[in-house]
Design a protein around this motif. Structure first.
Motif, short mmCIF file in Angstrom:
data_model
loop_
_atom_site.label_atom_id
_atom_site.label_comp_id
_atom_site.label_asym_id
_atom_site.label_seq_id
_atom_site.Cartn_x
_atom_site.Cartn_y
_atom_site.Cartn_z
N UNK A 128 0.84 -1.21 0.00
CA UNK A 128 0.00 0.00 0.00
C UNK A 128 0.87 1.25 0.00
N UNK A 129 1.91 1.21 0.83
CA UNK A 129 2.78 2.40 0.95
C UNK A 129 3.49 2.66 -0.38
N UNK A 130 3.96 1.59 -1.03
CA UNK A 130 4.67 1.77 -2.31
C UNK A 130 3.71 2.39 -3.33
N UNK A 131 2.47 1.91 -3.35
CA UNK A 131 1.47 2.44 -4.27
C UNK A 131 1.23 3.92 -4.02
N UNK A 132 1.09 4.24 -2.72
CA UNK A 132 0.86 5.65 -2.35
C UNK A 132 2.05 6.50 -2.77
N UNK A 133 3.25 5.95 -2.53
CA UNK A 133 4.48 6.66 -2.89
C UNK A 133 4.47 6.97 -4.39
N UNK A 134 4.07 5.94 -5.17
CA UNK A 134 4.05 6.12 -6.64
C UNK A 134 3.04 7.19 -7.02
N UNK A 135 1.83 7.12 -6.41
CA UNK A 135 0.78 8.09 -6.72
C UNK A 135 1.26 9.50 -6.41
N UNK A 136 1.92 9.62 -5.27
CA UNK A 136 2.40 10.93 -4.85
C UNK A 136 3.40 11.47 -5.86
N UNK A 137 4.30 10.60 -6.28
CA UNK A 137 5.30 11.02 -7.26
C UNK A 137 4.63 11.50 -8.54
N UNK A 138 3.59 10.74 -8.95
CA UNK A 138 2.89 11.11 -10.19
C UNK A 138 2.23 12.47 -10.04
N UNK A 139 1.58 12.69 -8.88
CA UNK A 139 0.90 13.97 -8.68
C UNK A 139 1.89 15.12 -8.61
N UNK A 140 3.01 14.84 -7.99
CA UNK A 140 3.99 15.92 -7.82
C UNK A 140 4.66 16.29 -9.12
N UNK A 141 4.75 15.36 -10.01
CA UNK A 141 5.52 15.60 -11.23
C UNK A 141 4.68 16.39 -12.24
N UNK A 142 4.86 17.70 -12.18
CA UNK A 142 3.98 18.50 -13.05
C UNK A 142 4.31 18.33 -14.52
N UNK A 143 5.52 17.82 -14.78
CA UNK A 143 5.89 17.63 -16.19
C UNK A 143 5.00 16.60 -16.87
N UNK A 144 4.38 15.75 -16.05
CA UNK A 144 3.47 14.75 -16.64
C UNK A 144 2.33 15.43 -17.37
N UNK A 145 1.97 16.61 -16.83
CA UNK A 145 0.85 17.28 -17.47
C UNK A 145 1.27 17.87 -18.82
N UNK A 146 2.57 18.19 -18.91
CA UNK A 146 3.06 18.69 -20.20
C UNK A 146 3.15 17.57 -21.23
N UNK A 147 3.55 16.42 -20.69
CA UNK A 147 3.75 15.27 -21.57
C UNK A 147 2.45 14.88 -22.25
N UNK B 147 25.42 -1.46 0.23
CA UNK B 147 26.43 -0.44 -0.02
C UNK B 147 25.81 0.80 -0.63
N UNK B 148 24.48 0.88 -0.63
CA UNK B 148 23.88 2.04 -1.30
C UNK B 148 22.61 2.52 -0.64
N UNK B 149 21.88 3.30 -1.36
CA UNK B 149 20.59 3.80 -0.88
C UNK B 149 19.49 2.89 -1.38
N UNK B 150 18.49 2.65 -0.53
CA UNK B 150 17.34 1.87 -0.99
C UNK B 150 16.63 2.71 -2.05
N UNK B 151 16.50 2.17 -3.27
CA UNK B 151 15.86 2.98 -4.32
C UNK B 151 14.77 2.24 -5.08
N UNK B 152 14.47 1.02 -4.64
CA UNK B 152 13.34 0.29 -5.22
C UNK B 152 12.52 -0.26 -4.05
N UNK B 153 11.20 -0.37 -4.28
CA UNK B 153 10.34 -0.91 -3.22
C UNK B 153 10.13 0.13 -2.13
N UNK B 154 9.95 -0.34 -0.91
CA UNK B 154 9.72 0.59 0.19
C UNK B 154 11.05 1.25 0.55
#
Lengths: 357, 441
Positions: A128-147, B147-154
């Motif tokens: 759930x958290x990963x999904x929310x994280x992704x959604x947040x990134x999408x909303x924050x990325x205003x360039x998506x609206x340009x694309x 050896x790095x930053x977590x950048x995939x998944x949680x």
């Protein structure tokens, strides 16, 4: 199927415990049919050490999951003709978790592993958290609206709002997000034509555009942007200074407190040392006085003794001198008489010699 | 084997007529009686290795060597599993008794580098493997290397920390190993702290074996796990825990926190700051603090010890000034203060304020006074600060400060001198290292 380990958090009095025991004995078909445990039996098991002591809360005693497992295992073994003494010995040497696991396995009851349960929950919540994280990134990325922005209005409708174009163009753009505040959008079709040289020239053009203060329409905007960015920078700098000052302040406050405490302790130490010195001085003075008096007395007695001894010595000496004088005189007289005798003898001898001649 | 509890104040009296602020030291000490060794806890471990692209070459080789060393040292009855992760986590060796070592070693040797870093995915797979064979009589632990930053998944640090903490509540702990200069030290230290394990790092792949050795010696010699302290004070006493242990409950008059596992001949400790207002310092004796400690012994039994108490008389200034300060309490105060200055220096270095960083280093040195070991630690940090090596400084300061807060101590540390030879003769987990990220030499 009912699960025995769903009772893990039970806390019941003896009557409720008996009901529970009976229910599970019947479920697992342990022992003779119709056997009903009673309070006397339970208390007997507790006094013999087969069941652990119940937890007392005020006047009442409470039984839990552990008691239930021990009771069921005991009845199970008893039904297999184990004597109670042997069961008791077996319980003393066994680990509860193992007993529980074996019993649950025997009656096809899957043992609950709390860690696995937690891991299951963590996995779910992570998804759930990963999904929310992704959604947040999408909303924050205003360039998506340009694309993929497309202009599908009719020729007429664009004229109505005063567009400088004659027609509607549909294009796909690819954006390069270089920072959360910086994106570059390029026509996707054009992307394949960009080589190192063109990329370099584009970067120069962007640099000129960003720094050109003579751009007609954007000058004001650029100035504003620059002002805002300057303000942002200043703000950041001030925040940093503020942070540093706050740190310094708290550090200095701590230091002051620490110094106050240290000063207080040092004052105490100084006071203690002063008192000690004073007391020692007084003590030494008293000792000095005492010793001086003592020495003076000793000197006096020594002087008296000295005088007395001197007198004794003097009288002794006088006596001895007198004695010596007397002896000397007597010896002198003796010697003189001897000399006289010798002289007489000498005269006699001289006379003899003369006569002989 | 005996575990004893001792609670002592900085000075053995209260100062009448003044606000009193002083420290109290709780010591949980293991002493070996006679020659007989207590039975060792069995191990249930999962080694979780980072095989992201940046690990290619020597780092991955050394990480595999460290894992193989662990496998070689484990007993056949111990449980082991191996997970390798890049974008995804792969189960290299499912949880199995460590009897067929050669197969396990071959599987580890066949791990190759991949792409990104799905640290959470690797960790949770390792935890799952440990959970399947969990036993109250064993030490259940995930050993996580990156050896790095977590950048995939949680990737959210606080969420990862929460998850490690929740798992630790079910008796599966997590230790972390950072490698190189690019890993996120806050993430690694925080998850090990929340996961009730240990955090280590190596600046180079050569420095990696040392932390694995230290962990293994700790695991072998553990005598008490799940240490929990309940400290209680009266209404008139303000209590503050100085170490950065995991606080489970913090009520006005009760503080409950977890301490690290206790290993043979080691001493776990906690330092309290105690404040009492002058109106509460009266003529009668005052019970300032009491502590109870619970832990699991090697048979998995829950043992309670205590209460240990601090009860003090109030005396006047003259009498108070004649009471000397407890040397051991002073030593711990110094160490905690130096650790705090290191934290502050690190915060300043992170924002690039080197003047402030150097100021805190000087303060730390002033605090350390004649303590040779602390001065040597500060010397190394000073070098990084002078060379403006932000990443190195940040990592060394954080790991050093964390260790000073949580380390097990040996009973010969009252001597302010520091000798490499003497330290070498101790168990690895009792050694005082001058630099956390480098091999002990």
């Amino acid at each position: 199927m009912k699960l025995l380990n769903e009772n893990k958090k039970i806390e019941v009095n003896i009557k409720e415990f008996i009901v529970l025991c009976e229910e599970w004995l019947n479920t697992f078909l342990i022992g003779k049919k119709g056997f009903i445990p009673n309070e006397r039996l339970i208390r007997g098991y507790v006094s013999e050490g087969i069941l652990p002591k119940p937890e007392r809360k005020g006047k009442e005693s409470f039984y839990g999951y552990k008691h239930l497992i021990y009771f069921l295992v005991c009845r199970d073994l008893f039904s297999e003709s184990w004597p109670l003494a042997k069961i008791n010995e077996y319980f003393k040497n066994a680990i509860f978790e193992e007993l529980e696991l074996n019993f649950l396995n025997k009656y096809n009851q899957q043992a609950l592993n709390d860690s696995l349960e937690v891991i299951g929950e963590l996995k779910k919540s992570s998804q759930n958290k990963i999904q929310k994280q992704k959604n947040k990134e999408t909303n924050n990325n205003f360039t998506k609206s340009l694309m993929l922005r497309s202009y599908q209005n009719s020729q007429q409708s664009i004229k109505e709002f005063g567009s400088d174009l004659n027609n509607v163009f549909k294009d796909e753009f690819t954006t390069f997000t270089l920072a959360s505040w910086l994106s570059v959008a390029i026509k996707t079709k054009k992307l394949s034509e960009i080589d190192a040289d063109l990329a370099y020239r584009i970067s120069n053009a962007i640099k000129s555009a960003l720094l050109d203060t003579n751009l007609d329409e954007n000058t004001l905007m650029y100035k504003e942007v620059k002002q805002t960015s300057d303000l942002d920078l200043k703000n950041q700098q001030l925040e940093r200074e503020n942070f540093t000052l706050r740190k310094d302040k708290s550090l200095l406050e701590n230091k002051i407190k620490y110094n106050e405490h240290e000063t207080h302790l040092k004052d105490l130490e100084i006071q203690r040392m002063e008192n000690l010195i004073k007391a020692k001085e007084e003590n030494l003075m008293a000792q000095l006085d005492e010793r001086t008096a003592l020495y003076e007395k000793q000197i006096q007695t020594l002087e008296i003794r000295n005088q007395e001894e001197r007198k004794i010595i003097e009288t002794d000496m006088n006596k001895k001198m007198e004695e010596i004088n007397l002896n000397y005189q007597m010896e002198m007289q003796d010697q003189k008489s001897i000399i006289k005798q010798y002289e007489i003898k000498l005269l006699e001898l001289e006379k003899e010699l003369k006569t002989k001649k | 084997m005996t575990i004893t509890l001792n609670l002592k104040p900085q000075r053995n009296a209260l100062l009448r007529g003044f606000d009193n602020e002083f420290h109290g030291l709780l010591e949980v000490k293991h002493t070996q009686q006679g020659q007989q060794n207590s039975p060792r806890k069995s191990l249930n471990l999962s080694i979780v290795l980072d095989r992201s692209g940046s690990m290619a070459g020597q780092p991955l080789f050394e990480a595999k060597q460290a894992a193989i060393m662990m496998v070689n040292k484990m007993r056949p009855s111990d449980q082991i599993s191996v997970v390798a992760y890049d974008d995804t986590a792969n189960l290299i060796v499912p949880s199995t008794p460590c009897s067929n070592k050669q197969d396990i070693i071959t599987a580890i040797q066949n791990i190759h580098e991949g792409n990104l870093t799905n640290l959470h995915g690797g960790w949770i797979m390792g935890a799952e493997q440990v959970a399947t064979k969990k036993n109250v009589k064993s030490i259940n632990r995930v050993l996580l290397l990156s050896d790095g930053n977590a950048n995939v998944g949680l990737t959210d640090v606080s969420e990862l920390k929460n998850q490690c903490s929740r798992l630790a509540e079910t008796n599966i702990t997590t230790s972390t190993y950072g490698l190189g200069h690019s890993f996120n030290e806050e993430l690694m230290v925080n998850i090990a702290g929340a996961g009730l394990g240990h955090s280590y790092y190596g600046q180079t792949s050569d420095d990696l074996m040392d932390p694995f050795n230290e962990e293994f010696e700790t695991l072998l010699n553990t005598v008490a796990t799940d240490l929990q302290v309940i400290s209680e004070s009266s209404n008139n006493v303000d209590l503050e825990l100085m170490n950065n242990y995991n606080v489970v409950e913090n009520n006005p008059n009760q503080l409950r926190f977890k301490m690290p596992d206790l290993a043979e001949n080691g001493e776990a400790w906690a330092l309290f700051k105690i404040k009492i207002n002058l109106e509460h310092v009266r003529n009668q004796r005052l019970e300032v603090l009491r502590c109870n400690v619970s832990f699991r012994n090697n048979d998995g039994e829950l043992i309670n010890k205590g209460p240990a108490k601090i009860i003090l008389d109030a005396v006047n200034q003259n009498a108070f000034s004649q009471i000397s300060e407890d040397e051991k309490v002073r030593l711990r105060i110094t160490e905690i203060n130096v650790a705090r200055f290191q934290d502050r220096a690190r915060e300043a270095a992170r924002v690039g304020d080197w003047a402030l960083t150097e100021f805190f280093i000087r303060e730390a040195r002033r605090e350390a006074k004649g303590n040779e070991w602390l001065n040597s630690v500060i010397d190394r940090l000073e070098v990084y600060a002078k060379d403006r090596q932000r990443e190195n400084f940040s990592k060394e300061a954080l790991y050093s400060s964390d260790k000073m807060n949580k380390r097990l101590v040996s009973d010969d540390e009252l001597n302010m001198n520091y000798s490499i030879d003497l330290e070498s003769s101790k168990n690895a987990y009792l050694r005082r290292k001058v630099e956390r990220g480098k091999r002990f030499s």
